[in-house]
Write a protein that holds these residues in place. Structure first.
Motif, PDB file in Angstrom:
ATOM      1  N   LEU A  82      42.845  30.681  10.480  1.00  0.00           N
ATOM      2  CA  LEU A  82      42.131  31.300  11.584  1.00  0.00           C
ATOM      3  C   LEU A  82      41.629  30.254  12.572  1.00  0.00           C
ATOM      4  CD1 LEU A  82      40.086  34.013   9.657  1.00  0.00           C
ATOM      5  CD2 LEU A  82      41.891  34.442  11.322  1.00  0.00           C
TER       6      LEU A  82
ATOM      7  N   ALA B 251      44.373  29.027  14.762  1.00  0.00           N
ATOM      8  CA  ALA B 251      44.808  30.009  15.755  1.00  0.00           C
ATOM      9  C   ALA B 251      43.857  30.076  16.945  1.00  0.00           C
ATOM     10  CB  ALA B 251      44.942  31.382  15.106  1.00  0.00           C
TER      11      ALA B 251
ATOM     12  N   TYR C 176      40.423  31.524  19.117  1.00  0.00           N
ATOM     13  CA  TYR C 176      40.106  32.900  19.493  1.00  0.00           C
ATOM     14  C   TYR C 176      39.586  32.962  20.920  1.00  0.00           C
ATOM     15  CZ  TYR C 176      38.318  37.628  19.466  1.00  0.00           C
ATOM     16  OH  TYR C 176      38.106  38.950  19.759  1.00  0.00           O
TER      17      TYR C 176
ATOM     18  N   ARG D 186      36.747  39.054  15.932  1.00  0.00           N
ATOM     19  CA  ARG D 186      37.874  38.160  15.662  1.00  0.00           C
ATOM     20  C   ARG D 186      38.563  38.522  14.352  1.00  0.00           C
ATOM     21  NH1 ARG D 186      36.909  31.612  15.294  1.00  0.00           N
ATOM     22  NH2 ARG D 186      39.066  30.955  14.890  1.00  0.00           N
TER      23      ARG D 186
ATOM     24  N   LYS E 197      40.483  41.895  14.407  1.00  0.00           N
ATOM     25  CA  LYS E 197      41.753  41.850  15.129  1.00  0.00           C
ATOM     26  C   LYS E 197      42.805  40.948  14.484  1.00  0.00           C
ATOM     27  CE  LYS E 197      39.926  41.055  19.268  1.00  0.00           C
ATOM     28  NZ  LYS E 197      39.913  40.882  20.742  1.00  0.00           N
ATOM     29  N   THR E 198      42.491  40.348  13.336  1.00  0.00           N
ATOM     30  CA  THR E 198      43.477  39.582  12.573  1.00  0.00           C
ATOM     31  C   THR E 198      43.991  40.438  11.423  1.00  0.00           C
ATOM     32  OG1 THR E 198      41.903  38.632  11.001  1.00  0.00           O
ATOM     33  CG2 THR E 198      42.185  37.486  13.099  1.00  0.00           C
ATOM     34  N   ASP E 199      44.787  39.845  10.567  1.00  0.00           N
ATOM     35  CA  ASP E 199      45.291  40.561   9.396  1.00  0.00           C
ATOM     36  C   ASP E 199      44.411  40.296   8.181  1.00  0.00           C
ATOM     37  OD1 ASP E 199      45.843  37.947   8.879  1.00  0.00           O
ATOM     38  OD2 ASP E 199      47.954  38.243   8.357  1.00  0.00           O
TER      39      ASP E 199
END
Length: 409
Positions: free
Chosen positions: A225, A228, A230, A252, A255-257
């Motif tokens: 994370l 990546a 945000y 955050r 909206k991620t997996d």
């Protein structure tokens, strides 16, 4: 986050990992074990200190309100929201678009089954939510257990190292300072502490090995994370506050997996015994409500309409404030309160609940009476939006309210 082997062992015994953070705000998260979970992400925003629902959602149509608050009552001409009886405090203006679009609602005269004006014991009862029973777990942990949650990548605790009462129980959760702060101190390319921890617990008894594996797995996910990064969507501008930062991290993760099921955020500064102030900038209640509204509005904007369809945010507080102002221009501990509910499944733009009235004969020892159990409100949401079938496993002896507050998924 600095963890020793002893601390990891202690966390394993408790089934939880605790983080450290700033003084007035805690955040906790819990994630689904099974990606098949299709319920809403439940965001529980606890307004610590005793939130004054009568200032936020003003019963302007009840003449006793202004008689009881001659210098701190919010004038009718300043209220927003367009109701004939209730109006919203003008500092909540950032939330007005969500109110008028029907994704934000309020429930008034809500609270616990019995008055309790002690911060500590009232909050404990609010989060245990099982009065008259021997149950000692937190209701949110019981909810997670009923839904089969087992993944510990859960919880941001900003302000304290104490365990979360509402999440206390056998289902694991994780405490974080922030998403970017989830790392072992000194864990870098030259000192791979997470790798060393994994090696340390190789061959350990299953209970200990599982705990260590959960932690190192969470660290690996957090690293992904962080890499990546945000950027909030839809032009959302989070305020530069602990609450803004916490809700940004919750958005955050939604909206991620990460398979987030629930998040709790605690925000303080609501214990206003003096100088609550009139409804103008620079005054205490106005400014706290403005900060609250700005953070929630940014969160909803960031998620967008599509993201908000699978999220329900609820506000709770340990108790409300007295109806009548005190000699210091503030409000002492009271009873009945207002809850806000935000989400794509909310039937918003109105105030729910049975109004008991503020005339002296209608009060409970000088306080707004409670006509709706807060557990019943949450129960309606858990049943309709989160797929909880057996509500008694979460709130013993409680029947979900039938307010029609939310749509079924």
């Amino acid at each position: 986050m600095t963890l020793s082997r002893r601390r990891v062992l202690a966390a394993g015994a408790a089934g939880a990992f605790a983080g450290l953070a700033g003084a007035q705000l805690d955040t906790q998260l819990a994630f689904a074990a099974d990606p098949a979970y299709s319920g809403d992400v439940l965001v529980l925003l606890s307004l610590r200190g005793g939130f004054d629902g009568l200032s936020a959602v003003v019963p302007a149509g009840d003449p006793a309100y202004y008689a009881a608050r001659p210098t701190i009552g919010v004038p009718k001409g300043q209220l927003i929201g367009g109701g004939t009886f209730f109006g919203l405090h003008p500092a909540l203006a950032p939330l007005l678009p969500f109110w008028t679009s029907g994704t934000l609602a309020a429930v008034h005269a809500a609270g616990q089954p019995a008055p309790n004006r002690s911060h500590f014991s009232a909050m404990e009862e609010l989060e245990r939510a099982a009065p008259g029973t021997s149950t000692r777990t937190g209701w949110l942990n019981r909810m997670l257990g009923s839904l089969g949650a087992d993944d510990p990548f859960a919880a941001v605790a900003m302000g304290t190292a104490r365990p979360s009462r509402v999440l206390d129980g056998p289902v694991p959760y994780l405490g974080l300072t922030s998403v970017d702060g989830l790392t072992l101190s000194g864990d870098d390319a030259t000192k791979p502490l997470a790798a060393a921890m994994a090696a340390l617990y190789t061959g350990a008894p299953p209970a200990l090995a599982r705990t260590a594996g959960q932690l190192t797995g969470a660290l690996a996910r957090a690293k992904t994370l962080r890499a990546a990064g945000y950027t909030p969507a839809n032009g959302a501008a989070y305020p530069d506050s602990e609450l803004g930062a916490a809700l940004r991290d919750v958005a955050r993760l939604i909206k991620t997996d990460a398979r987030l099921m629930t998040a709790t955020v605690d925000s303080g500064a609501w214990d206003m015994h003096e100088n609550l102030g009139i409804a103008q900038p620079g005054r205490r209640m106005h400014d706290e409500l403005a900060k609250l509204a700005a953070a929630i509005a940014a969160f909803a904007t960031d998620l967008g309409a599509e993201g908000l369809r699978r999220v329900t945010l609820i506000t709770i507080s340990e108790f409300g404030r007295r109806v009548g102002q005190n000699g210091s221009g503030g409000l002492d501990h009271g009873y009945g309160n207002a809850m806000f509910v935000l989400g794509g499944g909310v039937r918003g733009g109105k105030v729910y609940g049975t109004w008991p009235g503020l005339a002296a004969a209608r009060l409970r020892d000088g306080d707004l009476a409670v006509t709706t159990d807060y557990r019943a409100v949450i129960g309606e949401i858990l049943r309709a939006r989160c797929g909880v079938g057996n509500l008694s496993a979460v709130f013993p002896g409680v029947t979900a309210s039938s307010l029609g507050l939310v749509d079924f998924r």
